[in-house]
Design an enzyme around this catalytic site. Structure first.
Site, PDB file in Angstrom:
ATOM      1  N   GLU A 254      96.856  70.758 -57.587  1.00 45.37           N
ATOM      2  CA  GLU A 254      97.297  70.581 -58.978  1.00 45.37           C
ATOM      3  C   GLU A 254      98.484  69.625 -58.978  1.00 45.37           C
ATOM      4  O   GLU A 254      98.979  69.225 -57.925  1.00 45.37           O
ATOM      5  CB  GLU A 254      97.690  71.928 -59.586  1.00 45.37           C
TER       6      GLU A 254
ATOM      7  N   LEU B 173      98.553  77.349 -60.031  1.00 49.94           N
ATOM      8  CA  LEU B 173      98.969  78.124 -61.197  1.00 49.94           C
ATOM      9  C   LEU B 173      97.844  78.034 -62.227  1.00 49.94           C
ATOM     10  O   LEU B 173      97.372  76.929 -62.533  1.00 49.94           O
ATOM     11  CB  LEU B 173     100.257  77.554 -61.796  1.00 49.94           C
TER      12      LEU B 173
ATOM     13  N   TYR C  17     109.216  82.529 -64.911  1.00 49.64           N
ATOM     14  CA  TYR C  17     109.516  81.852 -66.171  1.00 49.64           C
ATOM     15  C   TYR C  17     108.237  81.488 -66.899  1.00 49.64           C
ATOM     16  O   TYR C  17     107.138  81.550 -66.331  1.00 49.64           O
ATOM     17  CB  TYR C  17     110.368  80.600 -65.922  1.00 49.64           C
TER      18      TYR C  17
HETATM   19  N1  PDD Z   1     104.590  73.747 -65.904  1.00 52.84           N
HETATM   20  N2  PDD Z   1     100.694  73.931 -62.629  1.00 52.84           N
HETATM   21  C1  PDD Z   1     102.018  73.980 -62.412  1.00 52.84           C
HETATM   22  C2  PDD Z   1     102.511  73.942 -61.009  1.00 52.84           C
HETATM   23  C3  PDD Z   1     102.911  74.066 -63.504  1.00 52.84           C
HETATM   24  O1  PDD Z   1     104.233  74.136 -63.278  1.00 52.84           O
HETATM   25  C4  PDD Z   1     102.397  74.085 -64.823  1.00 52.84           C
HETATM   26  C5  PDD Z   1     103.294  74.213 -66.024  1.00 52.84           C
HETATM   27  C6  PDD Z   1     101.005  74.032 -65.001  1.00 52.84           C
HETATM   28  C7  PDD Z   1     100.372  74.083 -66.361  1.00 52.84           C
HETATM   29  O2  PDD Z   1     100.474  75.367 -66.920  1.00 52.84           O
HETATM   30  P1  PDD Z   1     100.527  75.590 -68.499  1.00 52.84           P
HETATM   31  O3  PDD Z   1      99.306  74.932 -69.042  1.00 52.84           O
HETATM   32  O4  PDD Z   1     100.500  77.051 -68.643  1.00 52.84           O
HETATM   33  O5  PDD Z   1     101.786  74.941 -69.021  1.00 52.84           O
HETATM   34  C8  PDD Z   1     100.185  73.960 -63.878  1.00 52.84           C
HETATM   35  C9  PDD Z   1     105.539  73.977 -66.967  1.00 52.84           C
HETATM   36  C10 PDD Z   1     105.167  73.345 -68.263  1.00 52.84           C
HETATM   37  C11 PDD Z   1     106.930  73.615 -66.491  1.00 52.84           C
HETATM   38  O6  PDD Z   1     107.253  74.004 -65.397  1.00 52.84           O
HETATM   39  O7  PDD Z   1     107.688  72.968 -67.227  1.00 52.84           O
END
Ligand code: PDD
Length: 294
Positions: free
Chosen positions: A182, A207, A33
């Protein structure tokens, strides 16, 4: 106007949008996703999100259900049909619908679902930004391919729930050596006592956030000292600043970790500056997206 969702080739009313009980996303979490923020109707950091989506699909050997160009059109179409000025667009691709069997099904088309949310006025209240948020730390119990953005989010569901029950906004996950990996849905950052911006390097253990990558670029452009390396919980307790980043929070100041106030318990200057830089970049990017023909 009824809210719509896109499900496998059709725009349908959101409350009648269903996937089959044998969809592999439902059976095995065999799906990936992305969450992309929408500002003024434009998709922010779209290239980074679609690049990461393609990488996630390739790592799991899931075929894209539509081309990148068609996906970009579908995302815009749903955002537009749902009148989303400010909000998010969520997309999920599973390996498809097939009788439950661990092996990849043959000749089955992958599934695509797209939904949107609308946000009134702002993602984060000014009060929250001013106060900052607190985080707790928890053991990282996830699998070792955290670089793939899969819908297998149970560890994060448990972590976030625990954080919420303890009055915190996020849980920082910690590896077996005491280093922060993270957050449950965000990347973790500190500013050291010497003013160095630090976030963990992108490996299979985290991630690689799209917001994280943009922030690294913005920090480099401003000459901010930066290190991509792991940091311990103890180093974070003693940091000058701490914050988290994700698509929908952008940059969010952290003012307490496990109940320890971060340097006086107020959002720090570098965090504020980076948040502003990101928002300026996002708005500019949104405007320039107007000129990108899809
Ligand atoms: N989550 N690390 C994890 C485990 C995440 O699920 C997310 C993002 C990030 C940040 O990634 P990005 O900057 O690409 O949004 C880091 C999304 C927003 C979610 O699951 O809703």
């Amino acid at each position: 106007m009824a809210r719509l969702a896109y499900v496998n080739g059709r725009f349908v009313p959101h409350n009648q949008a269903f996937v089959h009980i044998e969809d592999r996303g439902f059976q095995f979490a065999d799906a990936v996703y992305e969450v992309i923020v929408v500002i003024d109707g434009h998709l922010i950091d779209e290239i980074g999100h679609l690049d990461r989506l393609e990488r996630s699909l390739a790592e799991l050997r899931i075929a894209a259900p539509v081309s990148r160009r068609v996906l970009a059109i579908l995302l815009r179409e749903l955002v537009s049909r749902n009148g989303v000025a400010l909000g998010t667009v969520y997309l999920q691709i599973s390996r498809g619908v097939a009788p439950r069997d661990f092996h990849f099904p043959v000749g089955v088309k992958s599934s695509l679902v797209i939904t949107t949310t609308r946000v009134n006025q702002r993602f984060t209240s000014p009060e929250k930004l001013e106060a900052g948020v607190s985080v707790i730390t928890i053991p990282d119990i996830r699998w070792l391919r955290r670089d793939i953005k899969t819908v297998n989010l149970l560890a994060q569901v448990l972590g976030k729930q625990q954080a919420g029950e303890q009055g915190a906004a996020e849980a920082w996950q910690v590896d077996g050596d005491g280093f922060v990996t993270e957050g449950c849905s965000s990347n973790a950052w500190i500013v050291t006592r010497d003013g160095v911006l630090v976030t963990r390097q992108a490996t299979n253990l985290i991630l690689n956030g799209v917001t994280r990558l943009s922030l690294i670029r913005l920090a480099a452009a401003q000459g901010i000292p930066f290190e991509a390396r792991p940091f311990t919980v103890n180093e974070a307790y003693q940091a000058r600043e701490a914050f988290l980043s994700s698509a929908s929070t952008f940059v969010l100041p952290i003012t307490a970790i496990d109940g320890h106030p971060v340097d006086g318990g107020k959002p720090g200057p570098l965090c504020r500056a980076l948040r502003q830089s990101y928002l300026d970049y996002a708005v500019k990017e949104g405007r320039s997206a107007l000129t990108v023909a899809v």
